[in-house]
Scaffold this motif. Structure first.
Motif, PDB file in Angstrom:
ATOM      1  N   SER A 120       0.851  -1.190   0.000  1.00 58.42           N
ATOM      2  CA  SER A 120       0.000   0.000   0.000  1.00 58.42           C
ATOM      3  C   SER A 120       0.886   1.238   0.000  1.00 58.42           C
ATOM      4  O   SER A 120       2.051   1.189   0.408  1.00 58.42           O
ATOM      5  CB  SER A 120      -0.912   0.007   1.224  1.00 58.42           C
ATOM      6  N   SER A 178       2.258   6.961   3.659  1.00 60.08           N
ATOM      7  CA  SER A 178       1.987   8.376   3.897  1.00 60.08           C
ATOM      8  C   SER A 178       3.288   9.161   4.051  1.00 60.08           C
ATOM      9  O   SER A 178       4.370   8.589   4.266  1.00 60.08           O
ATOM     10  CB  SER A 178       1.135   8.534   5.160  1.00 60.08           C
ATOM     11  N   LEU A 238      -5.336   7.810   8.360  1.00 52.47           N
ATOM     12  CA  LEU A 238      -4.438   6.663   8.268  1.00 52.47           C
ATOM     13  C   LEU A 238      -4.918   5.553   9.189  1.00 52.47           C
ATOM     14  O   LEU A 238      -5.301   5.818  10.332  1.00 52.47           O
ATOM     15  CB  LEU A 238      -3.016   7.060   8.686  1.00 52.47           C
ATOM     16  N   ASP A 251      -1.079   1.716   8.123  1.00 49.30           N
ATOM     17  CA  ASP A 251      -0.447   2.871   7.469  1.00 49.30           C
ATOM     18  C   ASP A 251       0.522   3.557   8.417  1.00 49.30           C
ATOM     19  O   ASP A 251       1.644   3.925   8.039  1.00 49.30           O
ATOM     20  CB  ASP A 251      -1.508   3.887   7.026  1.00 49.30           C
TER      21      ASP A 251
END
Length: 939
Positions: A497, A500, A583, A587
């Motif tokens: 994924s 951030s 998030l 994350d």
């Protein structure tokens, strides 16, 4: 002494990290040059290292390479029994003089002074304060006596039988019964399966004295021992003393062979499904035993293999964490490692999980799926990069703290070198080697490792957990084997994924520092910020890579209506599962992989709090977390439902444990008139009442006003950077300086009177006793100190009488305290486990010891032991960030000046025997509550 069964489980569930691959570089490792090491002519090894953390203290350790695996059939349990006897009489310290002397110089029995016995070794711990020059020679006398001068007197042996039998009794229960159902399969045809350190009851009760003497003479010999000394010492003088003291001892003329025992491999896949009605949670363990013997880490090549194994475990465990954090997880916790099975030679690749909803088959299948996913597709470059960052960050933290590392850590590493042969290279070398080696390790190197881990022979699957209400749902061996042998060829690759770039997504409006106030005595600085918040920080050099944090606000759940309280009490803890700033937890974990910062929140009856820590370099991320929790906590009902499912699965059978049941019922009796009391654990009804929306709303209310908090930071703070971050983040928090909440007393009290309650739970012949004196009292600091002294002194007397004289308990303790909020109260409690047949008499003995203090006060000798231990602890604590943070926040909560910390030893030294007698008379002469746990057979 530490529980032998706990030591056993440490080996089984954690293991040693080790490697068996063929070396590609045979260059030998060298022991860290800061360590002075040698071997005496008689074969005794020694390690000495100068270390000034903590100051004026040395940690000594005697390691005997002899444990329960060396016992003959008549000696089962005597390796551990011998450990006990070394505290009960030596040449220089007959009977109980050893413990008495150590207490007189501030060393606490059972805390500082301790030992353990495992399968392959017995280890004695002795930390010694060096404030008196006589202490170190005395400590060396003790170590010499432990090694070679035990006095195994028949009457002392017989007295200690009861204590060791009580320790054996403590180990009885669900875990021990289930172990019997699977241990022979896990340790198939191994001597280890028949040599648990605690031994057998019938042998402990009846062994001949000579058997213990023989074990001591056979195995407590120089060539089986290592002496370790790390601390604030002169290395040359220590080495000279070691040689003088220990060189004179000789090995037996006919040395008994110290055999090495294996855990044989096997072709079959063994399955064990062990259940027990007192088991608290289901567990799944999958073992792949490796036929290769672990090689000690002595070369550069093997050190590189160590790093590779760490990378592999880090990446796979990160995947398991992601699964556990998903909305409907198959397990609440999953973990995989390659390490020692029961000793430091037999290796196994082990996967472990605590299933959700008791679905052990599903948890097993997911563990196997993840192993298969790695085997077929390997890891990704993103995972590989993050794992390298994590490992390097951990080592960097240790490297930065190398001058502030406490002696205990070094002693443990040197012990490992003696026992396993791993070379202690030191953090400087480790950090440099890892930095140089990580770029040379390819992703393909790591992906290949699983081929050596996953095998079709020597497999063992162990399911443990509560009994099934419906036996037809109990997993069968066939079902388990079908999953183990399942073909996972169609499994898809792991999906990465996007990571951030920040923990904050909102634009902040920084504030300003309006005022600065110094407290030179405490070394603190308090900032008043433009949004009304107060920030106090203390710059220290106790740790180079540590800043600790806590924020406190009055209020808490006492401000909630009772109906609201019941709906949010258990729900509040699950709010963080949703993450923040858009998030999710995974994350955040990926973003933080190369950073050290964490933050948690809590809501008690009277306060809201944040607590956390960060490395100085990553302090800004801690500030970002604080900003996100205050202003941008995610709303995610699905994440909360996942949390609730995990918690229900984990807690659903906790009350099956007799000890947890006892706590719940005994406190429940005292609080049965309190409408807010719902037990120490939530039941199904409590979970049904939880209201996520209301909990989320309550959180936003409780954490809406930063000006109602006081923020505390302690550690290696760069003041200029800190002030900038405080203005940027804390001064930008929402606030209302005019709205200040107070501690609220709802008026509910525990039931008052003279009570005795007996609760029945459990199959084993085990009891627990709790005696409690409690009530309201106006807080008085002098009395609070005297009460603390009463608890410590009473503990000393209870150990002397109930353990050493009556041999009725393994452990016993007392504590007494006084608190100020939400209302003034005091409590004095005495707790101990024992045999049901002795519960009444030992309860009376405990009360008799208390009555002696009420009638006569403590002796000056015992009072001085308390004062000495307080000084040793206080001097050490003053060099710890955690202690300062705790004291600053405690002073704030209790609405008193933190300067009182500086006068603590004055208050302690001012306590007289009469002060202790007076508080004993005042607070422990009236009504009391005696709670007893008895096995169900006693009904």
């Amino acid at each position: 002494m530490k529980s032998s069964l706990k030591i056993l489980m440490m080996f089984v569930l954690v293991g040693f990290i080790g490697f068996a691959q063929a070396p590609e570089n045979n260059k030998k490792l060298k022991i860290d040059e800061s360590v002075r090491t040698g071997v005496l002519k008689n074969g005794m090894t020694y390690y000495i290292k100068k270390n000034q953390k903590p100051e004026d203290e040395v940690t000594l350790r005697l390691v005997v390479k002899a444990g329960s695996v060396l016992e003959n059939e008549e000696q089962l349990g005597l390796a551990h029994f011998m450990e006990h006897m070394n505290f009960n009489g030596t040449k220089r310290f007959p009977e109980n003089e050893l413990v008495d002397y150590l207490q007189s110089i501030g060393v606490k029995f059972g805390n500082d002074l301790n030992a353990y016995t495992s399968f392959d070794e017995t280890v004695y711990f002795l930390p010694i304060p060096l404030d008196d020059p006589k202490n170190l020679p005395k400590a060396m006398d003790i170590m010499e006596d432990w090694a070679f001068n035990a006095v195994l007197e028949p009457n002392e042996i017989d007295k200690e039988r009861g204590v060791v039998l009580e320790e054996l009794r403590l180990g009885l229960g669900a875990q021990e019964r289930m172990r019997k159902q699977y241990f022979d399969k896990l340790l198939y045809k191994s001597r280890y399966a028949k040599r648990l350190p605690i031994g057998k009851k019938e042998i402990l009760e009846n062994f001949e004295y000579q058997e213990l003497i023989d074990f001591y003479n056979d195995w407590y010999r120089p060539d089986m021992m290592a002496f370790i000394a790390v601390g604030d010492i002169d290395v040359d003088k220590m080495e000279k003393d070691i040689k003088k003291r220990f060189s004179k001892y000789k090995n037996p003329n006919k040395e008994k062979e110290r055999k090495e025992y294996d855990v044989p491999s096997h072709d079959e896949t063994f399955v064990a499904v062990a259940t027990d009605k007192e088991a608290t949670s289901p567990q799944v363990s999958l073992y792949y035993k490796n036929p290769k013997e672990r090689q000690p880490v002595t070369t550069y090549a093997l050190a590189k293999e160590q790093i590779k194994s760490q990378l592999f475990s880090t990446m796979l465990n990160n995947r398991l964490d992601e699964i556990a954090n998903s909305p409907n997880p198959p397990f609440t916790f999953g973990f995989t490692y390659y390490g020692g099975l029961v000793n430091d030679k037999k290796m196994a690749f082990t996967s472990f999980a605590i299933p959700t909803n008791n679905d052990q088959l599903k948890a097993l299948e997911v563990l196997l799926e993840e192993n298969a996913r790695v085997k077929k597709h390997g890891f990704t470059t993103g995972e590989f990069k993050r794992a390298k960052q994590e490992i390097l960050k951990r080592l960097e933290n240790q490297y930065k703290e190398r001058e502030k590392t406490e002696s205990n850590r070094f002693v443990g590493q040197l012990q490992q070198q003696f026992l396993s042969g791993d070379i202690y290279t030191g953090i400087e070398w480790d950090f440099q080697f890892t930095q140089e080696t990580l770029p040379k390790i390819s992703l393909d190197d790591i992906n290949k490792m699983i081929d050596d881990y996953i095998r079709k022979d020597s497999r063992v699957v162990v399911f443990t957990g509560p009994e099934y209400k419906d036996e037809s749902k109990k997993p069968t061996e066939e079902q388990i084997l079908n999953i183990v042998n399942k073909d996972f060829d169609n499994i898809s690759p792991y999906q990465e994924s996007e990571i951030s770039t920040s923990l904050v997504r909102k634009t902040l409006q920084p504030g300003k520092i309006l005022a600065t106030k110094q407290n030179d005595a405490l070394g603190t600085t308090t900032l008043t910020l433009s949004n009304g918040t107060k920030v106090t920080y203390k710059k220290t050099d106790y740790k180079d890579d540590e800043i600790l944090f806590e924020a406190v606000s009055y209020g808490g759940t006492n401000l909630l209506e009772t109906e609201t309280y019941h709906k949010v009490r258990w729900a509040m803890r699950g709010l963080s599962e949703a993450g923040y700033s858009g998030l999710n937890k995974n994350d955040i974990s990926k973003f933080m992989s190369d950073k050290i910062a964490r933050l948690n929140f809590s809501v008690s009856n009277t306060t809201e709090r944040f607590n956390g820590q960060a490395s100085p370099k990553d302090l800004e991320y801690l500030m970002q977390m604080l900003q996100a929790y205050f202003t941008d906590l995610n709303y995610n009902k699905e994440a909360f439902e996942g949390y609730k499912a995990k918690q229900k699965a984990f807690m659903s059978n906790m009350l099956a444990s007799p000890n947890i049941y006892f706590l719940d019922k005994s406190y429940g009796f005292l609080n049965e008139d309190n409408p807010r009391w719902t037990g120490i654990l939530p039941d199904d009804e409590a979970w049904e009442k939880t209201d996520y929306d209301l909990a989320y709303k309550t959180f936003k209310e409780r954490f809406s006003n930063a000006a109602d908090f006081h923020f505390y930071f302690v550690g290696n703070i760069d003041e200029n950077q800190f002030k900038q971050l405080a203005e940027q983040y804390i001064a930008a928090l929402p606030s209302n300086p005019d709205k200040k909440e107070k501690i609220t007393d709802l008026g509910f009290r525990q039931k008052q009177g003279d009570f005795k309650k007996v609760f029945y739970k459990g199959n084993d012949p085990k009891s627990s006793v709790r005696i409690q004196f409690y009530g309201e009292a106006k807080y008085n600091q002098k009395e609070a100190t005297a009460l603390d002294a009463l608890g410590e002194i009473l503990t000393i007397k209870l150990v002397e009488n109930l353990r050493e004289e009556e041999s009725g308990v393994y452990g016993v303790g007392a504590n007494a305290s006084m608190s100020k909020f939400p209302y003034g109260k005091y409590t004095l409690s005495i707790q101990f486990p024992c045999g049901p047949e002795n519960a009444e008499s030992l309860t009376q003995s405990a009360l008799d010891e208390l009555q002696k203090i009420i009638d006569n006060g403590p002796t000056e000798e015992d009072l001085n032991k308390y004062k000495k231990s307080q000084k040793v602890d206080h001097d050490e604590n003053l060099k710890k960030n955690k202690y300062w943070l705790d004291q600053l926040t405690l002073a704030y909560y209790n609405q008193r000046s933190a300067d009182s910390l500086l006068n603590k030893m004055e208050r302690v030294n001012a306590v007289t025997a009469k002060d202790v007698q007076d508080v004993a008379k005042k607070y422990a002469s009236g009504d009391k509550y005696i709670a007893m746990l008895m096995p169900e057979s006693e009904k």
